[in-house]
Design a protein around this motif. Structure first.
Motif, mmCIF file in Angstrom:
data_model
loop_
_atom_site.group_PDB
_atom_site.id
_atom_site.type_symbol
_atom_site.label_atom_id
_atom_site.label_comp_id
_atom_site.label_asym_id
_atom_site.label_seq_id
_atom_site.Cartn_x
_atom_site.Cartn_y
_atom_site.Cartn_z
ATOM 1 N N ASP A 217 0.834 -1.202 0.000
ATOM 2 C CA ASP A 217 0.000 0.000 0.000
ATOM 3 C C ASP A 217 0.868 1.251 0.000
ATOM 4 O O ASP A 217 1.944 1.294 0.613
ATOM 5 N N VAL A 218 0.364 2.305 -0.679
ATOM 6 C CA VAL A 218 0.977 3.635 -0.648
ATOM 7 C C VAL A 218 -0.126 4.628 -0.332
ATOM 8 O O VAL A 218 -1.310 4.345 -0.522
ATOM 9 N N GLN A 219 0.192 5.787 0.136
ATOM 10 C CA GLN A 219 -0.763 6.810 0.534
ATOM 11 C C GLN A 219 -1.337 7.492 -0.719
ATOM 12 O O GLN A 219 -0.779 8.458 -1.234
ATOM 13 N N ASP A 220 -2.513 6.977 -1.126
ATOM 14 C CA ASP A 220 -3.142 7.571 -2.307
ATOM 15 C C ASP A 220 -4.659 7.652 -2.168
ATOM 16 O O ASP A 220 -5.354 7.936 -3.121
ATOM 17 N N MET A 221 -5.244 7.357 -0.940
ATOM 18 C CA MET A 221 -6.682 7.358 -0.744
ATOM 19 C C MET A 221 -7.066 8.326 0.356
ATOM 20 O O MET A 221 -6.343 8.477 1.350
ATOM 21 N N ALA A 222 -8.242 8.966 0.204
ATOM 22 C CA ALA A 222 -8.783 9.875 1.216
ATOM 23 C C ALA A 222 -9.422 9.067 2.336
ATOM 24 O O ALA A 222 -9.709 7.877 2.176
ATOM 25 N N PRO A 223 -9.688 9.693 3.496
ATOM 26 C CA PRO A 223 -10.351 8.970 4.587
ATOM 27 C C PRO A 223 -11.762 8.528 4.155
ATOM 28 O O PRO A 223 -12.405 9.158 3.308
ATOM 29 N N VAL A 224 -12.249 7.462 4.777
ATOM 30 C CA VAL A 224 -13.559 6.899 4.463
ATOM 31 C C VAL A 224 -14.351 6.734 5.759
ATOM 32 O O VAL A 224 -13.827 6.209 6.748
ATOM 33 N N PHE A 225 -15.650 7.226 5.753
ATOM 34 C CA PHE A 225 -16.526 7.057 6.915
ATOM 35 C C PHE A 225 -17.186 5.679 6.855
ATOM 36 O O PHE A 225 -17.581 5.191 5.793
ATOM 37 N N VAL A 226 -17.343 5.074 8.014
ATOM 38 C CA VAL A 226 -17.926 3.732 8.122
ATOM 39 C C VAL A 226 -19.269 3.849 8.844
ATOM 40 O O VAL A 226 -19.371 4.534 9.868
ATOM 41 N N GLY A 227 -20.299 3.136 8.321
ATOM 42 C CA GLY A 227 -21.606 3.089 8.983
ATOM 43 C C GLY A 227 -22.516 4.239 8.641
ATOM 44 O O GLY A 227 -23.435 4.545 9.430
ATOM 45 N N THR A 228 -22.303 4.887 7.513
ATOM 46 C CA THR A 228 -23.182 5.987 7.105
ATOM 47 C C THR A 228 -24.508 5.436 6.603
ATOM 48 O O THR A 228 -24.580 4.263 6.165
ATOM 49 N N GLY B 80 -24.130 16.898 28.279
ATOM 50 C CA GLY B 80 -22.863 16.184 28.286
ATOM 51 C C GLY B 80 -23.004 14.720 27.908
ATOM 52 O O GLY B 80 -21.998 14.001 27.830
ATOM 53 N N SER B 81 -24.242 14.239 27.690
ATOM 54 C CA SER B 81 -24.440 12.824 27.350
ATOM 55 C C SER B 81 -24.042 12.572 25.903
ATOM 56 O O SER B 81 -24.164 13.433 25.022
ATOM 57 N N GLU B 82 -23.528 11.378 25.670
ATOM 58 C CA GLU B 82 -23.133 10.986 24.321
ATOM 59 C C GLU B 82 -24.388 10.736 23.475
ATOM 60 O O GLU B 82 -25.329 10.063 23.906
ATOM 61 N N VAL B 83 -24.378 11.262 22.263
ATOM 62 C CA VAL B 83 -25.514 11.080 21.344
ATOM 63 C C VAL B 83 -25.201 9.959 20.361
ATOM 64 O O VAL B 83 -25.952 9.000 20.227
ATOM 65 N N LEU B 84 -24.071 10.072 19.645
ATOM 66 C CA LEU B 84 -23.648 9.019 18.718
ATOM 67 C C LEU B 84 -22.174 9.195 18.437
ATOM 68 O O LEU B 84 -21.571 10.207 18.812
ATOM 69 N N MET B 85 -21.568 8.238 17.736
ATOM 70 C CA MET B 85 -20.162 8.299 17.384
ATOM 71 C C MET B 85 -20.037 8.052 15.885
ATOM 72 O O MET B 85 -20.635 7.119 15.354
ATOM 73 N N VAL B 86 -19.219 8.921 15.242
ATOM 74 C CA VAL B 86 -18.915 8.714 13.835
ATOM 75 C C VAL B 86 -17.547 8.044 13.750
ATOM 76 O O VAL B 86 -16.674 8.259 14.595
ATOM 77 N N VAL B 87 -17.374 7.188 12.740
ATOM 78 C CA VAL B 87 -16.140 6.420 12.583
ATOM 79 C C VAL B 87 -15.631 6.627 11.172
ATOM 80 O O VAL B 87 -16.375 6.463 10.195
ATOM 81 N N ALA B 88 -14.316 7.004 11.077
ATOM 82 C CA ALA B 88 -13.668 7.138 9.776
ATOM 83 C C ALA B 88 -12.326 6.434 9.845
ATOM 84 O O ALA B 88 -11.732 6.280 10.915
ATOM 85 N N MET B 89 -11.826 5.995 8.673
ATOM 86 C CA MET B 89 -10.512 5.350 8.609
ATOM 87 C C MET B 89 -9.816 5.785 7.332
ATOM 88 O O MET B 89 -10.482 6.226 6.365
ATOM 89 N N ASP B 90 -8.460 5.659 7.382
ATOM 90 C CA ASP B 90 -7.662 6.008 6.211
ATOM 91 C C ASP B 90 -7.986 5.032 5.090
ATOM 92 O O ASP B 90 -8.047 3.812 5.297
ATOM 93 N N GLY B 91 -8.188 5.576 3.883
ATOM 94 C CA GLY B 91 -8.435 4.720 2.739
ATOM 95 C C GLY B 91 -7.264 3.831 2.414
ATOM 96 O O GLY B 91 -7.429 2.759 1.818
ATOM 97 N N ASP B 92 -6.061 4.225 2.798
ATOM 98 C CA ASP B 92 -4.867 3.403 2.606
ATOM 99 C C ASP B 92 -4.699 2.533 3.839
ATOM 100 O O ASP B 92 -4.089 2.932 4.838
ATOM 101 N N ARG B 93 -5.207 1.303 3.733
ATOM 102 C CA ARG B 93 -5.285 0.471 4.920
ATOM 103 C C ARG B 93 -3.978 -0.249 5.220
ATOM 104 O O ARG B 93 -3.798 -0.765 6.315
ATOM 105 N N GLY B 94 -3.095 -0.254 4.254
ATOM 106 C CA GLY B 94 -1.827 -0.925 4.529
ATOM 107 C C GLY B 94 -0.979 -0.148 5.534
ATOM 108 O O GLY B 94 -0.431 -0.728 6.476
ATOM 109 N N LYS B 95 -0.916 1.189 5.333
ATOM 110 C CA LYS B 95 -0.147 2.055 6.247
ATOM 111 C C LYS B 95 -1.004 3.261 6.550
ATOM 112 O O LYS B 95 -0.823 4.343 5.989
#
Length: 821
Positions: A201-212, A225-240
């Motif tokens: 893998d090389v760095q060539d992908m934008a971040p991606v949201f999961v669970g949309t 102060g209560s938690e409403v929800l959590m958003v999750v994103a990850m790097d599109g380059d999953r190797g590094k």
């Protein structure tokens, strides 16, 4: 065997060489072959003929030369020689890859056409069988290409690698030799290997949201102060992958915050302070490189809804407040679609939005009522409408009870509430009296006294009170001998009724059941009279005298006027006969016949020496009823034989018609009617022929003068019938001659008239042996004197009695009916 070579694929057992040698002295010689003790014994030799045979498989790649010692001997002297046998190559070895396995790491951004790895395979064969070329097994379904001579694997021109799509590729390489001969055929051998290309893998992908998409809810009891929800994103380059940071761009109005590392969104204000029901937030995620420099970014919308808590169930209200029971009285069978206006019901849910939406339905006997509306938001007036009027029946249900159910639609809790609806039904006269059966069948004996019960009919009216009271009546043509009790429905006979199964065996009439308003139904009643044995068997009028021909039985018949069996079934018997051994009778048919031992008049003569052929029998007709009735009568039987009848046709005819004189009268009347009809037709034809010719033609008739009769004798002439043998037995007593001559001097021609009817016949004054006459159209039929039989003692008395009996019957009929024959 100098310079001898042998292919390595030579089959074992092949004859490969023949040694040849001689001895100068001419002694016999023998051949031998031997090998070094450390080597294999590849060949064997025939000591007598020198034939060398291959006994071991050859393998050039392991042993390309074979050394052997061959010798020849005459028994005394031995000559030996060392020889070298060359093993030539055959294409029996396949290519073999070396330095396996082939695994290579390739970055996903490698340029197209770049070399990736080199594979190498060797073949131990020589010549073309030892040369190797390389191929890819699926050339068109891969991103790679192969140099066929060098074995270098390259990325195909125009193809790219993508770590996010495929992190590894498996390429199958085939190595083939140049082909060669093996066991007489050209063969090409090959081998395969797999090259594993791992993509880095090389760095060539934008971040991606999961669970949309992202939706959040803030309930009315949520704390700040209560938690409403959590958003999750990850790097599109999953190797590094790089580090991810979260942030809110807009839309929160200070009511929400997000944790930059975890992506958790929290509410910062009390729900009561929130001014909107829905918030649309925009969350941004940013990659941070290993050097701490922001890299690719991505954004996602987040919807947060302020939700009212579902803490109020639907509630029913009456006129005075919350109520869970509603009652109503109504008459049965109301009109279809009528609203139950006596019910004042309101339903309400104090929650807001979706929590205040609920459905209404009736639980109970289905299809009778329906509720409106079916779906309610917050509050509504409840209306119940008649759906099936026929089902609202007082006779089926005195009280109709339903549950009115309100249940929430879209809430997880599905809060609900119920109210009882009780409807008291009032009766109406809506039913017709109905008989328990459409038909009533009764049987009574015909001697039942007046006032006897016949059958009880029952009709039921389900209505209550006076509407359910039933009155009975009967009518119809068959109802005259019967009465019915108006309240109980018991049918009985009239006091004066006299029933007779022989006159009327069955009665059919209708019975009517009616309520006080005139609603009624009908049923049909069938009454059958059971026959009672109350009639005696009766013999017919022509019973007293019978004429029997030898070999043919005579039949007596009695009828019983009873209606049914066995009362009207008659059995016959002979109660007294003198002598007793002459006749037998069939019990069921009434046929009387002579006993089997009597077959001629001579046999009768032997039984009755007096010569009388007329017998009187006392016969009895007895029915099969219980008790049984019988009738006894005296029967007179005259007996004759067939020979006498054949000699006297007239007597035969008279005997045949003795029991039925009207048969003879009918035959004679038919003959005379035909004669009269022919005469009328001839006269009419003559009249019309004369009329057409305008002149009267004389009608001549030749008359033949009859001879003068003898004194005191009746002038007779035998009637001649062409097809009746009995004609010889009768003569015609003619009227005085009626000479009909045409008078041409009259000047006109009148149509002929039908002959006038003959005068009434005269009765014969004498009943003895003198001649007797039968009236006919033109005179009286007189039988001839019976010819003398060969057996005068047997034939004459019978014939005389028969003729006398027939004459008396004919004369009685003639005088009584005034008939002319």
């Amino acid at each position: 065997m100098a310079l001898f070579s042998l292919p390595e694929d030579t089959p074992v057992g092949s004859h490969v060489y023949t040694l040849n040698g001689t001895d100068p002295e001419g002694d016999p010689i023998s051949y031998h072959i031997s090998f070094d003790p450390s080597a294999r014994s590849v060949f064997s030799v025939d000591p007598n003929f020198g034939n060398i045979t291959l006994v071991e498989e050859l393998d050039r790649e392991r042993e390309d030369e074979i050394e052997a010692i061959i010798s020849i001997s005459d028994g005394l002297n031995l000559v030996a020689e060392k020889v070298t046998i060359l093993v030539t190559d055959a294409n029996d070895e396949a290519p073999s890859f070396i330095q396996e396995p082939y695994i290579v790491q390739v970055p996903e951004d490698i340029p197209t056409g770049s070399s990736i790895i080199k594979v190498h395979a060797v073949d131990k064969d020589t010549g073309s069988g030892g040369s190797v070329t390389y191929f890819l097994q699926n050339m068109h379904a891969t991103k790679f290409a192969m140099d066929r001579h060098s074995g270098v694997l390259r990325l195909r021109a125009g193809a790219t690698l993508d770590y996010e799509k495929a992190q590894a590729h498996f390429v199958t390489v085939v190595a083939k030799d140049g082909g060669g001969r093996l066991r007489g055929a050209d063969v090409v051998l090959s081998a395969t290997t797999t090259v594993t290309v791992n993509v880095e893998d090389v760095q060539d992908m934008a971040p991606v949201f999961v669970g949309t998409p992202y939706y959040g809810y803030v309930y009315e009891d949520t704390l700040p102060g209560s938690e409403v929800l959590m958003v999750v994103a990850m790097d599109g380059d999953r190797g590094k992958p790089n580090q991810i940071l979260y942030s809110l761009l807009n839309g929160s109005d200070g009511a929400f915050e997000i944790n930059e590392t975890s992506g958790v969104i929290s509410v910062m204000q009390s729900p009561a302070q929130l001014r909107r029901e829905v918030y649309e937030l925009h969350v941004q995620v940013t990659e941070v490189s290993s050097a701490g420099i922001p890299a690719a970014q991505a954004m996602v919308p987040v919807t947060i809804r302020i939700v009212d808590l579902n803490n109020h169930p639907p509630t029913f209200y009456g006129e005075s407040g919350p109520q869970n029971r509603f009652e109503l009285s109504m008459y049965e069978h109301p009109p279809q679609g009528e609203i139950l206006r006596g019910l004042k019901i309101t339903v309400n849910d104090s929650d807001q939005g979706a929590n205040a939406k609920f459905n209404l339905r009736l639980v109970g006997p289905g299809g009778i009522f329906r509720v409106v509306p079916l779906t309610v938001l917050n509050e509504a007036q409840v209306t119940i409408i008649v759906e099936n009027s026929a089902a609202i029946d007082y006779e089926k249900f005195k009280v109709l009870t339903f549950k009115l159910l309100a249940i929430e639609v879209n809430t997880p809790e599905k809060f609900s509430s119920t109210a009882d609806v009780v409807i008291q039904l009032l009766d109406t006269n809506d039913n017709v009296p109905k008989f328990t059966s459409h038909y009533y069948i009764a049987r009574i004996p015909e001697n039942a006294p007046g006032g006897s019960n016949v059958v009880a009919v029952t009709a039921v009216d389900p209505d209550t009170g006076p509407w359910g009271e039933v009155k009975y009546s009967i009518y119809g043509s068959g109802a005259d001998p019967f009465l019915i009790h108006p309240s109980t429905g018991i049918i009985y006979t009239q006091p004066w009724a006299s029933l007779d199964a022989e006159a009327t065996a069955r009665y059919n009439f209708y019975v009517k059941a009616e309520d006080m308003e005139g609603k009624y139904s009908l049923a049909e009643v069938f009454v059958t009279l059971l026959d009672v044995n109350d009639h005696y068997p009766q013999f017919g009028k022509s019973f007293q005298e019978k004429t029997m021909v030898l070999g043919t039985p005579v039949k007596i018949e009695a009828t019983d006027q009873d209606a049914d069996e066995p009362n009207n079934l008659v059995d016959y018997s002979i109660t007294h006969a003198e002598p007793t051994n002459v006749f037998d009778i069939d019990t069921h048919t009434g046929e009387i016949h002579l006993k089997n031992s009597i077959r001629s008049l001579d046999a009768l003569h032997n039984i009755t020496p007096g010569g009388d052929f007329t017998w009187s029998l006392e016969v009895q007709a007895k029915d099969r009823g219980s008790p049984s009735f019988s009738t006894t009568a005296l029967l007179k039987i005259d007996i004759t034989d067939t020979e006498m009848l054949s000699r006297s046709p007239m007597a035969a005819f008279l005997m045949q018609t003795k029991d039925n004189p009207m048969k003879a009268v009918g035959v004679l009347a038919g003959i005379m009617a035909i004669i009269v009809a022919i005469t009328v037709l001839i006269s009419t034809a003559t009249f019309w022929r004369n009329k057409k010719s305008n002149k009267v033609l004389p009608v001549r008739r030749v008359l033949r003068k009859r001879p003068s009769p003898a004194p005191r004798a009746v002038r007779i002439e035998w009637l001649k019938f062409r097809r009746t043998k009995a004609a010889a037995k009768f003569v015609l007593k003619e009227d005085p001659p009626n000479e009909n001559c045409n008078n041409n001097s009259l000047g006109n021609t009148l149509p002929p008239k039908a002959p006038a009817p003959p005068p009434p016949p005269t009765m014969a004054p004498n009943m003895g042996t003198a001649h007797w006459t039968v009236p006919t159209v033109s005179g009286s039929l007189t039988p001839q004197q019976p010819q003398r039989s060969p057996k005068p003692k047997v034939g004459s008395p019978i014939q005389s009695a028969l003729v006398s009996e027939l004459r008396q019957k004919f004369e009685k009929k003639s005088v009584g009916n005034k008939a002319y024959f």
